[in-house]
Design a protein around this motif. Sequence first.
Motif, short mmCIF file in Angstrom:
data_model
loop_
_atom_site.label_atom_id
_atom_site.label_comp_id
_atom_site.label_asym_id
_atom_site.label_seq_id
_atom_site.Cartn_x
_atom_site.Cartn_y
_atom_site.Cartn_z
N ARG A 1 -6.48 -7.17 9.32
CA ARG A 1 -5.52 -7.53 8.27
C ARG A 1 -5.76 -6.72 6.99
O ARG A 1 -4.83 -6.44 6.25
CB ARG A 1 -5.62 -9.02 7.95
N ASN A 2 -7.01 -6.40 6.74
CA ASN A 2 -7.36 -5.59 5.57
C ASN A 2 -7.81 -4.23 6.08
O ASN A 2 -8.96 -4.06 6.50
CB ASN A 2 -8.45 -6.26 4.75
N LEU A 3 -6.89 -3.29 6.03
CA LEU A 3 -7.14 -1.98 6.65
C LEU A 3 -6.66 -0.86 5.74
O LEU A 3 -5.54 -0.88 5.23
CB LEU A 3 -6.39 -1.90 7.99
N LYS A 4 -7.52 0.11 5.53
CA LYS A 4 -7.14 1.35 4.87
C LYS A 4 -7.25 2.44 5.92
O LYS A 4 -8.35 2.71 6.42
CB LYS A 4 -8.03 1.64 3.67
N ALA A 5 -6.14 3.06 6.26
CA ALA A 5 -6.16 3.98 7.41
C ALA A 5 -5.20 5.14 7.22
O ALA A 5 -4.14 5.01 6.60
CB ALA A 5 -5.82 3.23 8.70
N ALA A 6 -5.59 6.28 7.77
CA ALA A 6 -4.73 7.47 7.82
C ALA A 6 -4.48 7.81 9.28
O ALA A 6 -5.42 7.92 10.06
CB ALA A 6 -5.40 8.65 7.12
N HIS B 1 4.41 -13.88 -2.66
CA HIS B 1 3.69 -12.87 -1.87
C HIS B 1 3.77 -11.48 -2.50
O HIS B 1 4.85 -11.01 -2.87
CB HIS B 1 4.26 -12.79 -0.45
N ARG B 2 2.61 -10.83 -2.56
CA ARG B 2 2.55 -9.42 -2.92
C ARG B 2 2.54 -8.60 -1.63
O ARG B 2 2.35 -9.15 -0.54
CB ARG B 2 1.30 -9.14 -3.75
N PRO B 3 2.76 -7.29 -1.71
CA PRO B 3 2.77 -6.48 -0.50
C PRO B 3 1.49 -6.63 0.32
O PRO B 3 0.39 -6.69 -0.22
CB PRO B 3 2.89 -5.04 -1.03
N ASP B 4 1.66 -6.73 1.65
CA ASP B 4 0.50 -6.79 2.54
C ASP B 4 0.59 -5.73 3.65
O ASP B 4 -0.26 -5.68 4.53
CB ASP B 4 0.32 -8.18 3.14
N TYR B 5 1.64 -4.90 3.59
CA TYR B 5 1.75 -3.76 4.51
C TYR B 5 2.44 -2.63 3.73
O TYR B 5 3.64 -2.69 3.45
CB TYR B 5 2.57 -4.12 5.76
N ILE B 6 1.65 -1.63 3.35
CA ILE B 6 2.19 -0.46 2.64
C ILE B 6 1.97 0.75 3.53
O ILE B 6 0.84 1.05 3.93
CB ILE B 6 1.51 -0.25 1.27
N VAL B 7 3.06 1.44 3.85
CA VAL B 7 2.96 2.64 4.68
C VAL B 7 3.52 3.83 3.91
O VAL B 7 4.64 3.78 3.39
CB VAL B 7 3.65 2.47 6.05
N ILE B 8 2.72 4.86 3.78
CA ILE B 8 3.07 6.07 3.03
C ILE B 8 3.39 7.14 4.05
O ILE B 8 2.52 7.58 4.80
CB ILE B 8 1.88 6.50 2.13
N ASP B 9 4.63 7.57 4.08
CA ASP B 9 5.11 8.41 5.18
C ASP B 9 5.33 9.85 4.75
O ASP B 9 6.21 10.13 3.92
CB ASP B 9 6.42 7.82 5.71
N ASP B 10 4.56 10.78 5.33
CA ASP B 10 4.75 12.22 5.12
C ASP B 10 4.97 12.57 3.64
O ASP B 10 5.97 13.18 3.27
CB ASP B 10 5.94 12.72 5.95
N LEU B 11 4.00 12.20 2.83
CA LEU B 11 4.13 12.40 1.39
C LEU B 11 4.07 13.87 0.99
O LEU B 11 4.68 14.30 0.02
CB LEU B 11 3.02 11.62 0.67
N GLY C 1 -6.42 -5.59 -3.12
CA GLY C 1 -6.87 -4.75 -2.02
C GLY C 1 -6.69 -5.37 -0.65
O GLY C 1 -6.99 -4.74 0.37
N ARG C 2 -6.19 -6.60 -0.60
CA ARG C 2 -5.97 -7.26 0.70
C ARG C 2 -4.67 -6.76 1.32
O ARG C 2 -3.64 -6.71 0.65
CB ARG C 2 -5.91 -8.77 0.54
N GLY C 3 -4.72 -6.45 2.59
CA GLY C 3 -3.52 -5.99 3.28
C GLY C 3 -3.77 -4.69 4.02
O GLY C 3 -4.87 -4.13 4.01
N ARG C 4 -2.73 -4.20 4.63
CA ARG C 4 -2.80 -2.95 5.40
C ARG C 4 -2.21 -1.83 4.55
O ARG C 4 -1.03 -1.87 4.19
CB ARG C 4 -2.05 -3.13 6.72
N PHE C 5 -3.05 -0.82 4.28
CA PHE C 5 -2.66 0.29 3.41
C PHE C 5 -2.77 1.56 4.24
O PHE C 5 -3.87 2.01 4.56
CB PHE C 5 -3.60 0.34 2.20
N ILE C 6 -1.64 2.12 4.63
CA ILE C 6 -1.60 3.15 5.68
C ILE C 6 -0.89 4.40 5.21
O ILE C 6 0.15 4.33 4.54
CB ILE C 6 -0.87 2.57 6.92
N MET C 7 -1.44 5.54 5.56
CA MET C 7 -0.77 6.82 5.31
C MET C 7 -0.59 7.54 6.63
O MET C 7 -1.49 7.57 7.46
CB MET C 7 -1.58 7.69 4.34
#
Length: 514
Positions: A85-90, A192-202, A232-238
Motif C-alpha cells: 500500500r505504501n510503495l515508491k516505485a519506478a 481522502h488525499r491521493p493514495d495512488y499517484i502515477v507519473i507517466d513518461d514525464l 507519504g502514505r500511498g502508492r507513488f509510481i513513475m
Amino acid sequence: MASKAELREAVERWQKHCETVQQATQVNTAETAREKIARIRRVRSDYAAFVDYYFPHYTVNPETGKQTPCAPFHIKAANKVLKERNLKAAFKWHRGAAKSTHLDIFIPLWLKCQETRQLNVMVLVGKSEDNANTLLADIQAELQFNQRYIHDFGQQYNNGSWEEGEFVTKDGTAFFARGRGQSPRGLRYRSHRPDYIVIDDLDDDELCESPARVTRLTNWVKEALFGALDGGRGRFIMVGNLISKNSVLANFCAIDGVHVSQVNIWDKDGNVSWAAKWTPEEVKAIERFQGYRSFQKEYMNNPITEGAVFRQGWIKWATRPKWKEFEELILYIDPAWKSSVKNDYKAAKLWGKRKTQLWQLRAFVRQATIPEMVRWCYDLFEWAQETGIAIKFYMEANFMQEEILKDFKTEGDLRSYQLPILGDKRKKPDKFLRIESSAANWERGFVYYDESQKQDPDMLAGLEQTLAFQKGMRGHDDAPDADEGAISLLQKHSRISSFTPSFGRRNNAKNVSW
C-alpha cells in the motif's frame, strides 16, 4: 492548452473509443450467479485473468482475433503494487511494453475491484495538462462503458469529466489529472488525499537537454507531488523508458528506497521479454531499422551519448587504394565468450596499413553463432588467396582455447585446411583506456573507411558501436575492441606517435561483399 478544434477532435476520438469498449465487453447473459461469483473471486487474485476478461479491446488483435496475454513482468508489477500500500516505485520499461496501459488503467482498476478498498484518490500526471487529461480519458472510458466491469462490480461513473481533468465514481473514488509542474497542492476528495499517484513518461528529448530543467522537475516530483500523499502514505509510481541519463526518471530511480523494475525488450538471457507479443525476428528487424544507438535508447533503457569518445566528423570514407599498395593486412577476431546468437556480437575486422594511413576494409559484426563467424573468416581467406593478397589472422590469446578453436578446426576439416590464426599475446590494459587511446588515430585523420562498404550492414553496425562507445557503457563494444586489436598490431613498427585525444560522436545496418 488545446484549442477548441483540437478539444473537439479529442472528444470525438474518445467517443469512438467508448463505443469500441462497449461493443468489445458484451456480457454473457446466460451465465449463472455461481459462475459470476467464481469469476470475480478468480480475477481479484489473478491479474492475468483480470486483464484477459475485462479488456479484450486491448489484448485481442482485431485482424487475427488472437489474444496477447500479459507478460510475466506485467503480472509481477501488478502483484507488487497490490501487495504494498505504501510503495515508491519506478517501472522503467522499454517502448511498446504497455507500461501506461497497465500502470494507468489496468492496475488501478484491479485495485479498485478488490474486496478490501485499495483506491480512494488517483492522480495521473503527464507531460502537459492536455496529455494528462487524455490519459485520464482512457480510465474514464472503462469505468463508464466497460460492460463486463460494470456487470461484475456495479455502476461506476457518477460525475465529472476527463476534459476538465477530474471525475468521481459512485463509490466515491476520485480521479484527477495534472500536467508536469502543475500544482498538486490541496488535492483531495472529501476526507481522502491521493493514495495512488502515477507519473507517466514525464521526460522528453527537449527536457533532457537541460540539466537545470530536469533538476527543477525532479524537485517538483519529490516535493510538491510527493507531498500530495497523506504523509507519504500511498502508492507513488513513475513509468517511462530511460531516454537519457540526465532525466527525471534517472534521478527518481536513484532515490534511496525506490523500487526499480527495469524491463528491456531483450532480457539478460537474450530472449524477448514479452514473447507473446513479438518474435525475435521482429525485434531484430526493429533494431536493424532504428540503428544501434536509437534501439539501445528506446528498447534497452541504455541511452548513449553520441560522441563521448569518437566523433562523427572523424569518420572519413574514401576510395580504397589497390590491394597491393597495403604494407600489411590484419583481420582481428573478437569471437565473444559464448557461441549463442543471444549474447554479445561477434566481431572480425579487416584493417590495412598504407604509409601512415589506417584503412578499415571489411567487417563481420553480428549477433551470430561462432560457426557462422568462422565460415565468414574462411570465406575471406579464400577470397584473399584468389585476389593474390596476404592477410594475417589474429585473435586474443585468451580466446584461443580448445572450445573456440574447435569451431575453426571443424570448418577446416570440411575445407581440408586449417586457418592460420595467430594469438595476440599482449598484456592488455583496461579495455576503455585501450579503445579511448586508439581514438587519437581517428582524430588525427589517419583512419579511412573503404567507401565501397558504405552500405554494408556489418560495417555500419561496427561504426555504430564505435561512435556509441563511452565509459561504463552497457551496450556492445566488440567492434571497437577488435579495431583496437588490429590497429595496435599494425602500428607495432609504425612511426605514428602516441597522441592524447580530445573527446566527442557515430551510424548502422548486413551481407558480405568483398
